[in-house]
Design a protein around this motif. Sequence first.
Motif, PDB file in Angstrom:
ATOM      1  N   ASN A  89      -1.979   1.632  -8.034  1.00 59.53           N
ATOM      2  CA  ASN A  89      -2.292   0.843  -9.350  1.00 59.53           C
ATOM      3  C   ASN A  89      -2.167   1.716 -10.652  1.00 59.53           C
ATOM      4  OD1 ASN A  89      -4.593   2.052  -8.977  1.00 59.53           O
ATOM      5  ND2 ASN A  89      -5.781   0.561  -9.146  1.00 59.53           N
ATOM      6  N   ALA A 123      -3.774   5.032  -5.571  1.00 59.57           N
ATOM      7  CA  ALA A 123      -4.251   3.823  -5.143  1.00 59.57           C
ATOM      8  C   ALA A 123      -2.812   2.695  -5.347  1.00 59.57           C
ATOM      9  CB  ALA A 123      -5.493   3.347  -6.056  1.00 59.57           C
ATOM     10  N   MET A 165       0.727  -1.184   0.016  1.00 63.14           N
ATOM     11  CA  MET A 165      -0.063   0.113  -0.011  1.00 63.14           C
ATOM     12  C   MET A 165       0.915   1.346   0.124  1.00 63.14           C
ATOM     13  SD  MET A 165      -2.737   1.414   2.734  1.00 63.14           S
ATOM     14  CE  MET A 165      -4.045   0.334   2.492  1.00 63.14           C
ATOM     15  N   TRP A 221     -10.289   4.083   3.334  1.00 62.00           N
ATOM     16  CA  TRP A 221      -9.115   3.392   2.648  1.00 62.00           C
ATOM     17  C   TRP A 221      -8.206   2.295   3.497  1.00 62.00           C
ATOM     18  CZ3 TRP A 221      -7.799   2.492  -2.068  1.00 62.00           C
ATOM     19  CH2 TRP A 221      -6.579   2.049  -2.521  1.00 62.00           C
ATOM     20  N   GLY A 253     -10.570  -0.732   4.398  1.00 57.57           N
ATOM     21  CA  GLY A 253     -10.520  -1.594   2.944  1.00 57.57           C
ATOM     22  C   GLY A 253     -12.104  -1.278   2.337  1.00 57.57           C
ATOM     23  N   LYS A 254     -12.813  -0.260   2.961  1.00 61.03           N
ATOM     24  CA  LYS A 254     -14.180   0.071   2.597  1.00 61.03           C
ATOM     25  C   LYS A 254     -14.250   0.810   1.034  1.00 61.03           C
ATOM     26  CE  LYS A 254     -16.416   0.145   7.065  1.00 61.03           C
ATOM     27  NZ  LYS A 254     -17.147   0.988   7.894  1.00 61.03           N
ATOM     28  N   ILE A 255     -12.887   1.405   0.756  1.00 63.31           N
ATOM     29  CA  ILE A 255     -12.627   1.904  -0.377  1.00 63.31           C
ATOM     30  C   ILE A 255     -11.917   1.045  -1.285  1.00 63.31           C
ATOM     31  CG2 ILE A 255     -11.670   3.823  -1.821  1.00 63.31           C
ATOM     32  CD1 ILE A 255     -12.599   5.881   0.522  1.00 63.31           C
ATOM     33  N   ASP A 256     -12.137   0.482  -2.005  1.00 62.59           N
ATOM     34  CA  ASP A 256     -11.229  -0.387  -2.747  1.00 62.59           C
ATOM     35  C   ASP A 256     -11.314  -0.127  -4.294  1.00 62.59           C
ATOM     36  OD1 ASP A 256      -9.984  -2.692  -3.387  1.00 62.59           O
ATOM     37  OD2 ASP A 256     -11.837  -3.996  -3.738  1.00 62.59           O
TER      38      ASP A 256
END
Length: 92
Positions: free
Chosen positions: A42, A40, A1, A85, A88-91
């Motif tokens: 990615n 993020a 992360m 974040w 993990g609620k924002i993925d």
Amino acid sequence: MSLIIWSTHQIIKDNLFYRNFEGYRDINMPFDNLFFFSDAGNGDLFCYAILKNGNIEKNDIYVWNHENDSRTWVAASLKHFIEGWITGKIDI
């Protein structure tokens, strides 16, 4: 992360890059109305919306998708973004 919030140096560097890189001008919507502050990990970037007058008047957080140039709402505030974040609620 990756880091949750970039350093001031990274914020300046990346915002200038995305606003000025000629290669993006023909394939993406303008970035002048976005203020990037995180990623993020990615290639997608988190941002605030900037109004034409240069102000950020809403606390909403968006994500810019680097693959399809979409800009999607992800959180109602920086606090909600960080909480979402980390949990993990924002993925993305």
